[in-house]
Motif scaffolding. Structure first.
Motif, mmCIF file in Angstrom:
data_model
loop_
_atom_site.group_PDB
_atom_site.id
_atom_site.type_symbol
_atom_site.label_atom_id
_atom_site.label_comp_id
_atom_site.label_asym_id
_atom_site.label_seq_id
_atom_site.Cartn_x
_atom_site.Cartn_y
_atom_site.Cartn_z
ATOM 1 N N THR A 283 0.852 -1.193 0.000
ATOM 2 C CA THR A 283 0.000 0.000 0.000
ATOM 3 C C THR A 283 0.882 1.236 0.000
ATOM 4 O OG1 THR A 283 -0.113 0.054 2.427
ATOM 5 C CG2 THR A 283 -1.867 -1.136 1.273
ATOM 6 N N GLY A 284 0.375 2.324 -0.557
ATOM 7 C CA GLY A 284 1.109 3.576 -0.570
ATOM 8 C C GLY A 284 0.187 4.730 -0.877
ATOM 9 N N PRO A 285 0.626 5.957 -0.583
ATOM 10 C CA PRO A 285 -0.210 7.124 -0.866
ATOM 11 C C PRO A 285 -0.315 7.372 -2.375
ATOM 12 C CG PRO A 285 1.954 7.818 -0.122
ATOM 13 C CD PRO A 285 1.905 6.332 0.037
ATOM 14 N N ARG A 286 -1.425 7.944 -2.809
ATOM 15 C CA ARG A 286 -1.664 8.232 -4.219
ATOM 16 C C ARG A 286 -0.656 9.251 -4.761
ATOM 17 N NH1 ARG A 286 -5.950 6.996 -6.939
ATOM 18 N NH2 ARG A 286 -7.055 6.439 -5.032
ATOM 19 N N GLU A 287 -0.112 10.090 -3.850
ATOM 20 C CA GLU A 287 0.810 11.142 -4.300
ATOM 21 C C GLU A 287 2.139 10.597 -4.799
ATOM 22 O OE1 GLU A 287 -1.982 12.937 -1.271
ATOM 23 O OE2 GLU A 287 -0.951 11.026 -1.596
ATOM 24 N N GLY A 288 2.442 9.335 -4.505
ATOM 25 C CA GLY A 288 3.674 8.714 -4.994
ATOM 26 C C GLY A 288 4.848 8.904 -4.043
ATOM 27 N N GLY A 289 6.047 8.586 -4.546
ATOM 28 C CA GLY A 289 7.264 8.660 -3.725
ATOM 29 C C GLY A 289 7.549 7.412 -2.937
ATOM 30 N N THR A 290 6.661 6.450 -2.957
ATOM 31 C CA THR A 290 6.869 5.202 -2.211
ATOM 32 C C THR A 290 7.938 4.365 -2.901
ATOM 33 O OG1 THR A 290 4.562 5.192 -1.496
ATOM 34 C CG2 THR A 290 5.769 3.107 -1.341
ATOM 35 N N LYS A 291 8.865 3.864 -2.121
ATOM 36 C CA LYS A 291 9.884 2.949 -2.650
ATOM 37 C C LYS A 291 9.377 1.525 -2.486
ATOM 38 C CE LYS A 291 13.745 6.075 -1.898
ATOM 39 N NZ LYS A 291 15.030 6.337 -1.185
ATOM 40 N N VAL A 292 9.105 0.890 -3.596
ATOM 41 C CA VAL A 292 8.548 -0.455 -3.613
ATOM 42 C C VAL A 292 9.677 -1.448 -3.874
ATOM 43 C CG1 VAL A 292 6.902 -2.026 -4.707
ATOM 44 C CG2 VAL A 292 6.343 0.407 -4.451
ATOM 45 N N TYR B 260 -1.219 -4.149 -5.424
ATOM 46 C CA TYR B 260 -0.745 -2.940 -4.742
ATOM 47 C C TYR B 260 -1.913 -1.956 -4.701
ATOM 48 C CZ TYR B 260 2.098 1.179 -3.679
ATOM 49 O OH TYR B 260 2.622 2.310 -3.104
ATOM 50 N N TYR B 261 -2.147 -1.338 -3.513
ATOM 51 C CA TYR B 261 -3.317 -0.471 -3.326
ATOM 52 C C TYR B 261 -2.871 0.960 -3.025
ATOM 53 C CZ TYR B 261 -5.831 -4.890 -2.665
ATOM 54 O OH TYR B 261 -6.355 -6.149 -2.828
ATOM 55 N N PHE B 262 -3.608 1.937 -3.577
ATOM 56 C CA PHE B 262 -3.404 3.347 -3.240
ATOM 57 C C PHE B 262 -4.345 3.710 -2.094
ATOM 58 C CE2 PHE B 262 -2.236 3.120 -7.778
ATOM 59 C CZ PHE B 262 -0.909 3.498 -7.659
#
Length: 597
Positions: free
Chosen positions: A192-201, A274-276
């Motif tokens: 899961t991660g925020p819709r704004e992005g920047g998440t390191k997957v 993967y979910y926003f």
């Protein structure tokens, strides 16, 4: 075992003894590059040397001795000349598939037991191509010197001679055919991660390329471009990419990758989605803390475990991230130069979570008085503490440094101006003289991150000797007439506190009934209650203040004797193993500890 080559004639040294070979004349093996030998492959081992003696008539030749997992394997060796020796054709093996490269001690001997020096400590490296290389990518990552490759028809990592001759069935890193097919994704973190992005997957799996360029522009997460990062890439095994921003219409999806080219045999899709997520904040506790920091703050909300990176700020001061769950984030405050209320901001990756939350920095706690300013060496006597802002502290502790060692005990905050503590026990060596008064080098309090109270200069805290009791008698039996008081002899029963009528509070129980106790410095006198039969005897020792809580930590221990009161006589009996307990634990109990009740 036959020779792999015929040895040229060497230059004999006339059968010299080892004792005659000194300095540069000593026979020795020279440093060689790593000696690699695949298991179950018949192969000679050639070694460089100097000054190798020529065995004479009646002397035995050369042998190589390898110690493989505790078993010795001897192999005939051939001296080519004074500078070369060869372990003859043979094969080697070792147990297990959890080791792919096993360094093995190598010794060369001649004439049965004379060892050739090996100053470079050359070793033989036995290896298995298939060990811990279950996929094509892991196989092609192996040291090229191993000459391992992927045999597609067998689906295993092996040597070329062990794979069928069809060229298309053989993959090796240096060959024209060097791309592993069938990439596979086994895990994605986080999901899961925020819709704004920047998440390191982080994407883990098999056959995920052998060079960064293989995957540099072919990763999508839930339909959003995810840019691979060089620092997180592990060839064949792991890709780390940074998420772009998702559109409002995008909610969830699979991870999809291509390795080098986007053809079916080089594509992979995850089984996980993967979910926003939308993250929210609702509250924080506590909402105030000392300006020196160290307060652990819990911020509550929803979906707070999404994304990969959390930054919490109180105004311009960072709150150091500690842990999180879907419903909370925990962080520890840092120090602040100002005493004021600060706005709380939380950012997860590129998402800034908006909510009006505030944290107030206030002045650090102070301590104005402690009472009493003494304890006994075993500690755990109650100490009352008065000060200001004490209710800000989450984990108050009291400390004493003695003999270079720090000793700590717990405190309990009662309100903003009061707390109670249990004196720390001192750890004294076996040579310590039990009658000495001790003063710690440092005495103070650990109050979260408040440094100014670690050493309390306003006190001369003193430790007095522990009470010591004498054994009842050599036999361990004390005979009493009915109604006779029990006298327990000892010393240090009353601390010699200057200028005060201060006593430790003793309670003696016969069975479950207390007896009236009279205390002097050298004895306890117990008026025995009206009992018959056999009963346990227990002594409790506490400080001068009543009502203090029992210190946490090791449970207080006490021991029992037996007291039998009959018509004409009675006795108090202690078990025979009492004699093995140190003297300061030899009162009426098998073991004494000092604590509050």
């Amino acid at each position: 075992m036959g020779s792999s080559a015929e040895a040229p004639r060497g230059e004999p040294l006339g059968g010299q003894d080892d004792a005659e070979l000194l300095g540069d004349d000593c026979p020795q093996l020279l440093r060689v590059d790593k000696i690699l030998v695949p298991v179950e492959v018949i192969k000679p081992i050639t070694l460089k040397a100097k000054n190798l003696p020529q065995p004479q008539s009646g002397q035995r030749g050369y042998e190589c001795v390898l110690n493989i997992q505790g078993s010795e394997q001897r192999v005939p060796a051939l001296r080519f000349n004074s500078s070369s020796v060869q372990c003859q054709n043979t094969s080697y093996s070792y147990e297990g598939m959890e080791i792919n490269n096993l360094p093995v001690e190598l010794t060369v001997v001649w004439n049965g037991h004379f060892s050739i020096d090996n100053p470079a400590q050359n070793k033989v490296h036995l290896y298995k191509c298939g060990a811990m290389r279950e996929s094509c990518g892991l196989c092609l990552k192996a040291d090229p010197d191993f000459e391992c490759g992927w045999c597609q028809s067998q689906g295993q990592c092996t040597l070329r001679q062990h794979c069928p001759v069809h060229e298309s069935q053989w993959l090796e890193l240096s060959g024209a055919n060097s791309k592993c097919t069938n990439p596979r994704i086994t895990e994605i973190i986080p999901v899961t991660g925020p819709r704004e992005g920047g998440t390191k997957v982080t994407i883990r799996g098999e056959n995920l390329g052998l060079e960064f360029r293989d995957i540099a522009s072919h990763v999508k997460v839930a339909g959003v471009e995810c840019s691979p990062l060089v620092d997180g890439y592990i060839p064949a095994e792991q890709i780390v990419c940074e998420m772009g921003e998702a559109k409002p219409s995008q909610h969830a999806g699979f991870v999809e990758i291509c390795v080098a080219v986007c053809r079916p045999e080089f594509m992979a899709r995850s089984s996980q989605l993967y979910y926003f997520m939308t993250l929210t904040l609702s509250d924080l506790k506590p909402s105030r803390g000392p300006r020196s920091g160290g307060t652990q703050v819990t911020i509550t909300g929803t979906n707070l475990n999404a994304g990969s990176n959390v930054v919490v700020m109180f105004g311009k001061q960072p709150c150091l991230f500690h842990r999180r769950s879907p419903s909370y984030i925990v962080c520890n405050t840092t120090s602040s130069d100002e005493v004021l209320e600060m706005k709380v901001t939380v950012q997860v990756d590129r998402a800034k979570i908006h909510q009006d939350l505030f944290f107030q920095y206030v002045e650090d706690p102070t301590i104005v008085r402690i009472e009493p300013e003494w304890s006994i060496v075993s500690g755990n006597t109650p100490i009352a503490v008065w000060g200001t802002h004490l209710d800000l502290i989450q984990n108050p502790q009291i400390r004493a440094k003695h003999g270079g060692k720090e000793h700590i005990n717990l405190c309990e905050v009662l309100n903003a101006t009061e707390m109670t503590c249990q004196a720390p026990a001192l750890s004294l060596g076996p040579d310590h003289q039990s009658d000495l008064t001790e003063r710690p080098e440092e005495f103070g309090f650990i109050l979260d991150n408040v440094q100014s109270l670690l050493i309390l200069n306003m006190t001369n805290f003193t430790y007095y000797p522990n009470p010591v009791f004498e054994a009842f008698s050599p036999s361990g039996i004390l005979e009493l007439k009915p109604g006779t008081p029990i006298i327990l002899k000892g010393k240090n029963l009353i601390p010699p506190v200057a200028g005060g009528n201060v006593k430790l509070n003793y309670t003696v129980l016969i069975g479950e009934k207390p007896c009236t106790v009279t205390v002097s410095d050298v004895q306890l006198l117990c008026e025995s209650p009206n009992l018959i039969g056999r009963h346990k005897v227990m002594v409790r020792l506490m400080g001068e203040h009543q009502g203090c809580r029992r210190a946490s930590g090791p449970a207080p221990s006490w021991a029992t004797g037996a007291f039998r009161k009959g018509i004409n006589s009675g006795f108090l009996e202690l078990p025979s193993w009492l004699a093995h307990i140190p003297q300061f634990l030899l009162p009426i109990s098998l073991q004494i500890s000092f604590f509050c009740i």
